[in-house]
Design an enzyme around this catalytic site. Sequence first.
Site, PDB file in Angstrom:
ATOM      1  N   GLY A  12       0.581  -1.274  -0.090  1.00 53.22           N
ATOM      2  CA  GLY A  12      -0.028   0.033  -0.080  1.00 53.22           C
ATOM      3  C   GLY A  12       0.785   1.162   0.088  1.00 53.22           C
ATOM      4  O   GLY A  12       1.969   1.249  -0.058  1.00 53.22           O
ATOM      5  N   TYR A 143     -16.126   3.619   6.539  1.00 51.12           N
ATOM      6  CA  TYR A 143     -14.329   3.543   6.871  1.00 51.12           C
ATOM      7  C   TYR A 143     -14.121   4.313   8.429  1.00 51.12           C
ATOM      8  O   TYR A 143     -13.690   3.548   9.141  1.00 51.12           O
ATOM      9  CB  TYR A 143     -13.592   4.323   5.955  1.00 51.12           C
ATOM     10  CG  TYR A 143     -12.078   4.711   6.330  1.00 51.12           C
ATOM     11  CD1 TYR A 143     -11.120   3.599   6.253  1.00 51.12           C
ATOM     12  CD2 TYR A 143     -11.690   5.986   6.317  1.00 51.12           C
ATOM     13  CE1 TYR A 143     -10.115   3.698   6.346  1.00 51.12           C
ATOM     14  CE2 TYR A 143     -10.296   5.837   6.502  1.00 51.12           C
ATOM     15  CZ  TYR A 143      -9.352   5.064   6.561  1.00 51.12           C
ATOM     16  OH  TYR A 143      -8.043   5.143   6.607  1.00 51.12           O
TER      17      TYR A 143
END
Length: 317
Positions: A12, A143
Amino acid sequence: MKDVILVLGASGQIGTELVLNLRQTYGDSNVIASDIKDAHPDVMASGPFESINVMDGNRIAEVVDKYKVTQVYHLVAMLSATAERMPEKGWALNMESLFHVLNLAKDGKIQKVYWPSSIACFGPNTPKQNTPQHTIMEPSTVYGISKQAGEQWCNYYHHKYGVDVRSIRYPGIISWKSEPGGGTTDYAVEIYYEALRKGEYTSFLDKGTMLPMMYMPDAIRATIGLMDAEAEKVKVRTSYNLAGISFAPEHVAESIQKFIPDFKLDFEPDFRQQIANSWPQIIDDTAARTDWGWAHEYDLDKMTEDMLKNLKVKLGL
Ligand code: SER
């Protein structure tokens, strides 16, 4: 005891640079990179890599056992924009993987855990200016809800089971080496690529959308700084507010124009505007500064200069 570090989410945006940085300090073979997909060539070439799906707790435990891992940096998450499109999957990924890691620490298999929270843990009722460490949160995205809940679980595992878990509420992170994916703050990276490639950019966040942001070198320094701090200095066991710079799209454009005078910015806000509107604009990070000595280095122009210089080389321009 020798520190052996496992980074979950090494492919990531943050994982890529964190692995490379940790390997310089701890030695290449003592930092195990892992992800569900291959990482950046520099990560793959410089030390061990294990394929791990973080939904599989047994697989994480197997790798921890194989390398005698002492610390886990758990960076895997489905970010704000993507998780709004797949709420259940986002919730499952963000929460279940955290439990796998916290339980390894609870069982004494690892000694220290890092898990990032985000400015997304705040919501529309949060004070937007100088957002305090302790304040109304009430996140409005999947999220954000997962980050807020995760913070509370970290705090619970610390107080109930003595788990040494540490966390930072990251602002939007800007970087050139690795790209972000699925976040509301991603425009602040895309704008630099498009400035160099096309000389223009259409922002999916509107003019005036001020958000807390940070350049990657500062984010990495903060992360490692918190993990290296003595345990008694880490007083907040939910997650620390962390501030770098705050800006809106037009401020980045003005900064880019100092180097590329003809650069043009347009606005075409989409569904991410609503997410951005629910987040703070300027964060108060006094607790991080006082408790473990955090201080940011990069302002907007210093970041722009460095981004454009490195991206030009990366893009072969
Ligand atoms: N950068 C993240 C996002 O936009 C916030 O943590 O989702």
